[in-house]
Design an enzyme around this catalytic site. Structure first.
Site, PDB file in Angstrom:
ATOM      1  N   SER A 156       0.873  -1.184   0.000  1.00 43.56           N
ATOM      2  CA  SER A 156       0.000   0.000   0.000  1.00 43.56           C
ATOM      3  C   SER A 156       0.903   1.224   0.000  1.00 43.56           C
ATOM      4  O   SER A 156       2.065   1.136   0.419  1.00 43.56           O
ATOM      5  CB  SER A 156      -0.856  -0.010   1.273  1.00 43.56           C
ATOM      6  OG  SER A 156      -1.382   1.283   1.520  1.00 43.56           O
ATOM      7  N   TYR A 207      -2.412  -1.104  10.366  1.00 44.09           N
ATOM      8  CA  TYR A 207      -2.375  -1.297   8.904  1.00 44.09           C
ATOM      9  C   TYR A 207      -1.060  -0.764   8.326  1.00 44.09           C
ATOM     10  O   TYR A 207      -0.382  -1.457   7.558  1.00 44.09           O
ATOM     11  CB  TYR A 207      -3.571  -0.571   8.277  1.00 44.09           C
ATOM     12  CG  TYR A 207      -3.715  -0.779   6.786  1.00 44.09           C
ATOM     13  CD1 TYR A 207      -4.388  -1.879   6.273  1.00 44.09           C
ATOM     14  CD2 TYR A 207      -3.183   0.140   5.879  1.00 44.09           C
ATOM     15  CE1 TYR A 207      -4.533  -2.064   4.898  1.00 44.09           C
ATOM     16  CE2 TYR A 207      -3.317  -0.031   4.510  1.00 44.09           C
ATOM     17  CZ  TYR A 207      -3.995  -1.142   4.026  1.00 44.09           C
ATOM     18  OH  TYR A 207      -4.127  -1.322   2.656  1.00 44.09           O
TER      19      TYR A 207
HETATM   20  P1  NAD Z   1     -11.244  -6.201  -0.216  1.00 48.74           P
HETATM   21  O1  NAD Z   1     -11.787  -6.084   1.152  1.00 48.74           O
HETATM   22  O2  NAD Z   1     -12.193  -6.253  -1.363  1.00 48.74           O
HETATM   23  O3  NAD Z   1     -10.275  -7.450  -0.363  1.00 48.74           O
HETATM   24  C1  NAD Z   1      -9.626  -8.083   0.697  1.00 48.74           C
HETATM   25  C2  NAD Z   1      -9.792  -9.562   0.492  1.00 48.74           C
HETATM   26  O4  NAD Z   1      -9.034 -10.246   1.489  1.00 48.74           O
HETATM   27  C3  NAD Z   1     -11.257  -9.994   0.636  1.00 48.74           C
HETATM   28  O5  NAD Z   1     -11.576 -10.847  -0.448  1.00 48.74           O
HETATM   29  C4  NAD Z   1     -11.264 -10.755   1.939  1.00 48.74           C
HETATM   30  O6  NAD Z   1     -12.235 -11.782   1.979  1.00 48.74           O
HETATM   31  C5  NAD Z   1      -9.852 -11.307   1.965  1.00 48.74           C
HETATM   32  N1  NAD Z   1      -9.417 -11.709   3.297  1.00 48.74           N
HETATM   33  C6  NAD Z   1      -9.549 -11.003   4.456  1.00 48.74           C
HETATM   34  N2  NAD Z   1      -9.057 -11.724   5.474  1.00 48.74           N
HETATM   35  C7  NAD Z   1      -8.611 -12.890   4.958  1.00 48.74           C
HETATM   36  C8  NAD Z   1      -8.002 -14.039   5.514  1.00 48.74           C
HETATM   37  N3  NAD Z   1      -7.755 -14.126   6.825  1.00 48.74           N
HETATM   38  N4  NAD Z   1      -7.668 -15.062   4.672  1.00 48.74           N
HETATM   39  C9  NAD Z   1      -7.932 -14.987   3.350  1.00 48.74           C
HETATM   40  N5  NAD Z   1      -8.512 -13.922   2.774  1.00 48.74           N
HETATM   41  C10 NAD Z   1      -8.843 -12.892   3.569  1.00 48.74           C
HETATM   42  O7  NAD Z   1     -10.250  -4.968  -0.368  1.00 48.74           O
HETATM   43  P2  NAD Z   1      -9.120  -4.665  -1.476  1.00 48.74           P
HETATM   44  O8  NAD Z   1      -9.021  -3.198  -1.546  1.00 48.74           O
HETATM   45  O9  NAD Z   1      -9.352  -5.437  -2.710  1.00 48.74           O
HETATM   46  O10 NAD Z   1      -7.796  -5.189  -0.725  1.00 48.74           O
HETATM   47  C11 NAD Z   1      -6.886  -6.089  -1.316  1.00 48.74           C
HETATM   48  C12 NAD Z   1      -5.473  -5.725  -0.890  1.00 48.74           C
HETATM   49  O11 NAD Z   1      -5.129  -4.449  -1.433  1.00 48.74           O
HETATM   50  C13 NAD Z   1      -5.278  -5.622   0.629  1.00 48.74           C
HETATM   51  O12 NAD Z   1      -4.031  -6.202   0.979  1.00 48.74           O
HETATM   52  C14 NAD Z   1      -5.244  -4.122   0.853  1.00 48.74           C
HETATM   53  O13 NAD Z   1      -4.503  -3.775   1.994  1.00 48.74           O
HETATM   54  C15 NAD Z   1      -4.574  -3.657  -0.416  1.00 48.74           C
HETATM   55  N6  NAD Z   1      -4.769  -2.247  -0.713  1.00 48.74           N
HETATM   56  C16 NAD Z   1      -5.994  -1.764  -1.093  1.00 48.74           C
HETATM   57  C17 NAD Z   1      -6.131  -0.403  -1.364  1.00 48.74           C
HETATM   58  C18 NAD Z   1      -7.418   0.204  -1.799  1.00 48.74           C
HETATM   59  O14 NAD Z   1      -7.491   1.430  -1.950  1.00 48.74           O
HETATM   60  N7  NAD Z   1      -8.471  -0.562  -2.033  1.00 48.74           N
HETATM   61  C19 NAD Z   1      -5.038   0.458  -1.246  1.00 48.74           C
HETATM   62  C20 NAD Z   1      -3.812  -0.080  -0.860  1.00 48.74           C
HETATM   63  C21 NAD Z   1      -3.683  -1.425  -0.594  1.00 48.74           C
END
Ligand code: NAD
Length: 270
Positions: free
Chosen positions: A155, A168
């Site tokens: 991130s 986080y």
């Molecule tokens: P999201 O909530 O849609 O996806 C997260 C996924 O992780 C979900 O499918 C959830 O079911 C799964 N998950 C949670 N706990 C889990 C576990 N214990 N075991 C297996 N799966 C698990 O959100 P996203 O934005 O798609 O996030 C995906 C990644 O991207 C994350 O690592 C997040 O930190 C990172 N990220 C997202 C953003 C953003 O703006 N959306 C920015 C920076 C980083």
């Protein structure tokens, strides 16, 4: 979005947290690029099966697999099922992640441990199992010039401090040194380990930051590109990092953030 099917042809990928958001888009894009994909989910079985069904409907190969990435036994069992199904694995995308936000002094140990457990320990456990298989199998020149590729989902908060989200930001800062240390250790074995650092991407994890015009306008002040990112912005980067086009890229974090880490507040106020 269309992809050339040759980029990941014949490769086997595991994407964690692939039942929604960024992980779902990466799973779909990797399949569209020719990879067979294991779609990991934690609890959203129907959503994961929809991703698998759509990939199969487009003549791809995929299956859904349940595991809590923070649990060592779950991760080991997930990898043995992937190896049983696919024979081997070429690409790991360690994407699963959570947020549990609060003011620092109110942050409970449970919330600290939960976020570190999924976001950092989960990536360690998955990377370790993937690396074992990459080392066992080595390079298959007809598949890829690398013995394996690991992509860690980081991130912008691996470098931007984030008040109210200490757990986080600490987990993502940890990803940076974990990723680079693994890359340094495994590079001689032709294993590539990189990270993607998304900025603000429209997904369920940050819905409150973009789902009203007021929230989106506030968020856009932090983004020189003047748009909130889409999941495909990250999926395209993941396909590139996983394919041989990026063969000389190792131990790097690719920021896909519309310029958020340019600290736009300093343009006129520095
Ligand atoms: P999201 O909530 O849609 O996806 C997260 C996924 O992780 C979900 O499918 C959830 O079911 C799964 N998950 C949670 N706990 C889990 C576990 N214990 N075991 C297996 N799966 C698990 O959100 P996203 O934005 O798609 O996030 C995906 C990644 O991207 C994350 O690592 C997040 O930190 C990172 N990220 C997202 C953003 C953003 O703006 N959306 C920015 C920076 C980083």
């Amino acid at each position: 979005m269309s992809y050339s099917t040759y980029l990941l042809k014949g490769q086997k990928a595991l994407v964690t947290g692939a039942s929604s958001g960024i992980g779902e888009s990466i799973a779909r894009s990797m399949a569209a690029s020719g990879a067979q994909v294991a779609v990991n989910y934690h609890s959203e079985i129907q959503e994961a099966e929809k991703v698998v069904d759509d990939i199969k409907a487009a003549s791809g190969k995929a299956f859904a697999i349940q595991a809590n990435v923070a649990n060592e036994d779950d991760v080991k069992s997930m990898f043995s099922q992937v190896l049983k199904e696919f024979g081997t694995i070429d690409i790991l995308v360690s994407n699963a992640g959570i947020q549990k936000d609060s003011a620092f002094v109110d942050m409970t140990l449970d919330h600290w441990n939960a976020v570190i457990g999924v976001n950092l320990t989960g990536q360690f456990l998955c990377a370790r199992e993937a690396a074992k298989e990459f080392l066992r199998r080595g390079v298959q020149p007809d598949v890829s010039c690398a013995a394996g590729k690991i992509i860690c989902m980081s991130s912008v908060h691996e470098v931007i401090p984030w008040a109210g989200h200490v757990n986080y930001a600490a987990s993502k800062g940890g990803i940076n040194m974990m990723m680079r240390s693994i890359a340094q250790e495994l590079a001689p074995h032709k294993i590539r380990v990189n990270a993607i650092a998304p900025g603000a991407i429209k997904t369920p994890i940050n819905k409150s930051a973009w789902d009203t015009p007021e929230a989106e306008a506030k968020l856009l002040q932090l983004i020189p590109a003047k748009r909130v990112g889409d999941v495909e912005d990250i999926a395209k980067a993941a396909v590139w990092l996983a394919c041989d086009e990026s063969d000389y890229v190792n131990g790097t974090t690719l920021f896909v953030d519309g310029g958020m880490t340019l600290y736009p507040g300093f343009r006129e106020n520095g």
